[in-house]
Design a protein around this motif. Structure first.
Motif, PDB file in Angstrom:
ATOM      1  N   LEU A 133       0.818  -1.222   0.000  1.00 15.31           N
ATOM      2  CA  LEU A 133       0.000   0.000   0.000  1.00 15.31           C
ATOM      3  C   LEU A 133       0.849   1.268   0.000  1.00 15.31           C
ATOM      4  CD1 LEU A 133      -2.961  -0.588   2.485  1.00 15.31           C
ATOM      5  CD2 LEU A 133      -2.954  -0.799   0.028  1.00 15.31           C
ATOM      6  N   TYR A 134       2.163   1.134  -0.270  1.00 13.49           N
ATOM      7  CA  TYR A 134       3.056   2.276  -0.068  1.00 13.49           C
ATOM      8  C   TYR A 134       2.759   3.474  -0.969  1.00 13.49           C
ATOM      9  CZ  TYR A 134       5.770  -0.422   3.189  1.00 13.49           C
ATOM     10  OH  TYR A 134       6.146  -1.140   4.275  1.00 13.49           O
ATOM     11  N   ASP A 135       2.110   3.236  -2.138  1.00 13.17           N
ATOM     12  CA  ASP A 135       1.811   4.394  -2.986  1.00 13.17           C
ATOM     13  C   ASP A 135       0.707   5.262  -2.385  1.00 13.17           C
ATOM     14  OD1 ASP A 135       0.223   2.236  -3.356  1.00 13.17           O
ATOM     15  OD2 ASP A 135      -0.114   2.535  -5.494  1.00 13.17           O
ATOM     16  N   LYS A 136      -0.068   4.700  -1.443  1.00 16.39           N
ATOM     17  CA  LYS A 136      -1.153   5.481  -0.833  1.00 16.39           C
ATOM     18  C   LYS A 136      -0.731   6.120   0.484  1.00 16.39           C
ATOM     19  CE  LYS A 136      -4.581   2.435  -2.793  1.00 16.39           C
ATOM     20  NZ  LYS A 136      -5.236   1.160  -2.490  1.00 16.39           N
ATOM     21  N   LEU A 137       0.454   5.790   0.959  1.00 17.83           N
ATOM     22  CA  LEU A 137       0.879   6.313   2.263  1.00 17.83           C
ATOM     23  C   LEU A 137       1.748   7.548   2.090  1.00 17.83           C
ATOM     24  CD1 LEU A 137       1.814   2.980   4.051  1.00 17.83           C
ATOM     25  CD2 LEU A 137      -0.288   4.272   4.270  1.00 17.83           C
ATOM     26  N   ASP A 138       1.680   8.398   3.108  1.00 18.74           N
ATOM     27  CA  ASP A 138       2.441   9.638   3.073  1.00 18.74           C
ATOM     28  C   ASP A 138       3.659   9.482   3.980  1.00 18.74           C
ATOM     29  OD1 ASP A 138       3.213  12.336   3.036  1.00 18.74           O
ATOM     30  OD2 ASP A 138       1.980  12.727   4.818  1.00 18.74           O
ATOM     31  N   PHE A 139       4.826   9.405   3.378  1.00 20.27           N
ATOM     32  CA  PHE A 139       6.054   9.306   4.183  1.00 20.27           C
ATOM     33  C   PHE A 139       7.226   9.908   3.417  1.00 20.27           C
ATOM     34  CE2 PHE A 139       8.333   5.752   2.120  1.00 20.27           C
ATOM     35  CZ  PHE A 139       7.328   5.256   1.310  1.00 20.27           C
ATOM     36  N   LYS A 140       8.245  10.266   4.185  1.00 19.96           N
ATOM     37  CA  LYS A 140       9.419  10.917   3.591  1.00 19.96           C
ATOM     38  C   LYS A 140      10.528   9.895   3.393  1.00 19.96           C
ATOM     39  CE  LYS A 140      10.307  14.251   6.386  1.00 19.96           C
ATOM     40  NZ  LYS A 140      10.346  15.296   7.291  1.00 19.96           N
ATOM     41  N   LEU A 141      11.343  10.117   2.361  1.00 19.94           N
ATOM     42  CA  LEU A 141      12.517   9.272   2.162  1.00 19.94           C
ATOM     43  C   LEU A 141      13.661   9.952   2.910  1.00 19.94           C
ATOM     44  CD1 LEU A 141      13.483   7.977  -1.363  1.00 19.94           C
ATOM     45  CD2 LEU A 141      15.026   8.040   0.553  1.00 19.94           C
ATOM     46  N   ILE A 142      14.215   9.249   3.894  1.00 15.43           N
ATOM     47  CA  ILE A 142      15.251   9.857   4.745  1.00 15.43           C
ATOM     48  C   ILE A 142      16.638   9.627   4.141  1.00 15.43           C
ATOM     49  CG2 ILE A 142      16.246   9.879   7.063  1.00 15.43           C
ATOM     50  CD1 ILE A 142      13.359  10.677   7.152  1.00 15.43           C
ATOM     51  N   THR A 143      17.373  10.684   3.953  1.00 11.74           N
ATOM     52  CA  THR A 143      18.789  10.526   3.566  1.00 11.74           C
ATOM     53  C   THR A 143      19.631  11.411   4.483  1.00 11.74           C
ATOM     54  OG1 THR A 143      18.602  12.280   1.931  1.00 11.74           O
ATOM     55  CG2 THR A 143      18.385  10.029   1.106  1.00 11.74           C
ATOM     56  N   MET A 154       3.436   5.851   9.318  1.00  8.83           N
ATOM     57  CA  MET A 154       2.770   4.917   8.406  1.00  8.83           C
ATOM     58  C   MET A 154       1.868   3.953   9.160  1.00  8.83           C
ATOM     59  SD  MET A 154       5.389   3.858   5.452  1.00  8.83           S
ATOM     60  CE  MET A 154       6.974   4.380   6.025  1.00  8.83           C
ATOM     61  N   ILE A 155       2.326   3.481  10.338  1.00 12.87           N
ATOM     62  CA  ILE A 155       1.519   2.549  11.127  1.00 12.87           C
ATOM     63  C   ILE A 155       0.201   3.224  11.502  1.00 12.87           C
ATOM     64  CG2 ILE A 155       1.372   1.341  13.355  1.00 12.87           C
ATOM     65  CD1 ILE A 155       4.469   0.933  13.062  1.00 12.87           C
ATOM     66  N   ASN A 156       0.282   4.489  11.928  1.00 11.03           N
ATOM     67  CA  ASN A 156      -0.932   5.239  12.270  1.00 11.03           C
ATOM     68  C   ASN A 156      -1.862   5.359  11.076  1.00 11.03           C
ATOM     69  OD1 ASN A 156      -0.885   5.936  15.041  1.00 11.03           O
ATOM     70  ND2 ASN A 156       0.887   7.217  14.623  1.00 11.03           N
ATOM     71  N   GLN A 157      -1.277   5.681   9.906  1.00 13.23           N
ATOM     72  CA  GLN A 157      -2.105   5.835   8.702  1.00 13.23           C
ATOM     73  C   GLN A 157      -2.802   4.533   8.344  1.00 13.23           C
ATOM     74  OE1 GLN A 157       0.258   7.405   5.477  1.00 13.23           O
ATOM     75  NE2 GLN A 157       1.074   9.005   6.782  1.00 13.23           N
ATOM     76  N   VAL A 158      -2.052   3.410   8.386  1.00 10.24           N
ATOM     77  CA  VAL A 158      -2.638   2.120   7.995  1.00 10.24           C
ATOM     78  C   VAL A 158      -3.736   1.722   8.969  1.00 10.24           C
ATOM     79  CG1 VAL A 158      -2.175  -0.342   7.678  1.00 10.24           C
ATOM     80  CG2 VAL A 158      -0.560   1.318   6.822  1.00 10.24           C
ATOM     81  N   ILE A 159      -3.480   1.863  10.268  1.00 10.16           N
ATOM     82  CA  ILE A 159      -4.469   1.419  11.257  1.00 10.16           C
ATOM     83  C   ILE A 159      -5.730   2.276  11.175  1.00 10.16           C
ATOM     84  CG2 ILE A 159      -4.943   1.326  13.748  1.00 10.16           C
ATOM     85  CD1 ILE A 159      -2.346   0.066  14.166  1.00 10.16           C
TER      86      ILE A 159
END
Lengths: 397, 133
Positions: A234-244, A267-272
């Motif tokens: 489901l990663y295309d529907k989740l809002d998260f940053k790529l950390i570098t 992401m855990i909060n969003q999915v639940i």
């Protein structure tokens, strides 16, 4: 100064798993290193060929104890792709949830190991105690702490109830607070800075050249993450940053992992909170249609690749696993060079190595009964001879 | 930016906290409802289809005909004879079992039951093969 070669491992207090590093020392400084793999070979890929797809699920889970969900999800995505099964959205959401909980548990574990290797045992004790919270979440959802066995062909085995959602959210909230404290600690505590800054340097161009993956590559400023590059589950529907991070050293790897924890909680909060309704699995026949499939997955340690070939029976014809540690070991020999002997355990631990993941291929000479190491020329000669037996002559090429 | 002894306050606070560990085995460990422990067997329900044996990834289950079979039901007058229900025994090799509980899911008659029993260590290997009648 005279050069001395010393073996580091396969049995060494700083290594959690058997692996051999031959270090060339000039005084206290390392001028070269060779990595020898194969002490933990278990023949899993061959074993997979004699088991059915459903039996393989539990075998593949045991490739690695920490990223057990990563390996089964990659394997099962291949199987479902070949079987053309439509996995329900709810099942994908539960898989994503377990995947992120697994990342949290793996990163917290690494934070503890890094603390231990740098001689900061207080950090080790605190992170491992907090890690119990996420292990409890996993036990609550799947039944077990380590081998979750949540996946089945066509979906997941267990549903998530409303009480479980509340319980997981409660524990994640606690962990969020703790992680903020660890981030502050990592940035301000002089022990960490002194021990990790400028240790195990890996410039971005070398990381690219040697094919580093996961947090190791991201700490060298390379924005590479399968969850962003080629979203699965489901990663295309989740809002998260790529950390570098751009410090290219062990400190960068620590910061990347700590900040990734925060993204995982998000992401855990969003999915639940947005768990789709519906069934959790579909029925898939025992026999899988013939074909080939390759899939990748962002495991906590980096990109995990599985290849599967089916011949139309209920058993796979070939299964190949490329675990993230395999890709990162090339970089380790670069990181060690020029460093100090005392930093070796920390540099090796910084890629979060999992040797049992990596060791699934070794050359074994049956007649002599011992391990053989083949060079490029010998391999080429062997290949030409093999084809000669089958009536194809390559020797003139 | 760098502040020495950043962790000191946290360490002091921990001096007054309860231990995070529990005193197992004096204190019982908390087991969740979904925990996959030892597999139990309910013989009257088993129809001997061998589905669990085929699906087991660790070859830990054997289903065999029981030595003592129940007697055939008395033939009613004018009715064709009713065949006796066969009884099956289960041999569970706990040393092979990986506790995935796939057999429990596969069993069509719910003859295999997942328990929360996890204290299965033993000093003899023979005792690890359980014979359920």
């Amino acid at each position: 100064m005279a050069k001395i070669t010393i073996p580091f491992g396969p049995q060494h207090p700083a290594l959690k798993e058997p692996e051999n590093f031959m270090l060339v020392l000039e005084g206290e400084q390392i001028s070269g290193s060779t990595i020898n793999l194969g002490y933990n070979h278990r023949g899993m890929e061959k074993a997979a060929e004699s088991r059915t797809y459903i039996q393989n699920l539990y075998l593949i889970e045991r490739v690695c104890g920490i990223c057990s969900h990563s390996h089964t999800t990659t394997y099962i995505t291949n199987v479902e792709e070949l079987a053309k099964a439509e996995v329900p959205q709810r099942a994908l959401a539960i898989r994503t949830l377990i995947a992120e909980l697994e990342r949290v548990h793996s990163h917290l574990l690494w934070l503890g190991v890094a603390g231990y290797e740098m001689g900061f045992e207080t950090l080790f004790m605190y992170t491992w105690r907090d890690r119990e919270q996420v292990l409890d979440c996993l036990e609550l959802l799947s039944g077990n702490r380590v081998h979750y066995s949540i996946n089945t062909i066509g979906g997941v085995r267990r549903d998530v109830s409303a009480e479980q959602k509340a319980e997981v959210l409660k524990r994640i909230k606690f962990l969020e607070g703790r992680t903020q404290y660890y981030i502050k600690l990592a940035l301000e505590e002089p022990t960490i800075a002194a021990r990790t800054a400028d240790v195990g340097r890996l410039p971005p161009e070398v990381a690219l050249e040697r094919g580093a993956v996961g947090p190791t590559a991201r700490a060298s400023g390379i924005a590479r993450d399968v969850r962003k590059d080629e979203p699965y589950l489901l990663y295309d529907k989740l809002d998260f940053k790529l950390i570098t991070h751009n410090t290219n050293d062990v400190f960068g790897r620590l910061v990347v992992r700590a900040l990734e924890l925060v993204e995982s909680y998000k992401m855990i909060n969003q999915v639940i909170n947005n768990l789709p309704e519906g069934p959790i699995s579909v029925k898939v026949p025992m026999k899988i249609a013939p074909g080939e499939a390759v899939n990748h997955y962002e495991a906590p340690r980096g990109e995990d690749i599985h290849y599967l070939k089916s011949n139309g029976t209920d058993k796979p014809e070939r299964l190949k696993v490329r675990a993230p540690t395999m890709a990162n070991l090339q970089s380790v020999s670069y990181m060690l060079e020029g460093g100090w002997l005392a930093d070796v355990p920390l540099v090796i631990a910084a890629i979060d190595p999992c040797m049992s993941c990596t060791d699934r291929a070794a050359v074994w000479d049956q007649k002599k009964g011992k391990m053989a190491v083949y060079g490029w020329e010998e391999l080429r000669k062997l290949g030409i001879e093999h084809y000669k037996h089958r009536g194809i002559d390559f020797s003139k090429l | 930016m760098i502040k020495p002894a950043r962790v000191f306050g946290e360490v002091m606070r921990h001096l007054f906290k309860k231990p995070a560990t529990c005193a197992y085995p004096f204190e019982k460990a908390k087991i969740t409802e979904r925990f996959r422990g030892r597999i139990d067997f309910d013989s009257p329900k088993c129809i001997g289809c061998q589905m669990c044996v085929r699906v087991c990834p660790a070859k830990a289950i054997e289903i065999k005909l029981s030595a003592e079979q129940p007697p055939a039901p008395v033939q009613a007058e004018g009715q064709p004879p009713v065949p006796a229900k066969r009884k099956f025994d289960c041999f569970m090799h706990l040393d092979h079992c990986v506790y995935c509980a796939q057999c429990v899911e596969t069993c069509p008659k719910d003859a295999l039951i997942m328990t929360q029993d996890f204290e299965l260590a033993h000093t003899s290997r023979a005792a690890l093969t359980r014979h359920y009648k």
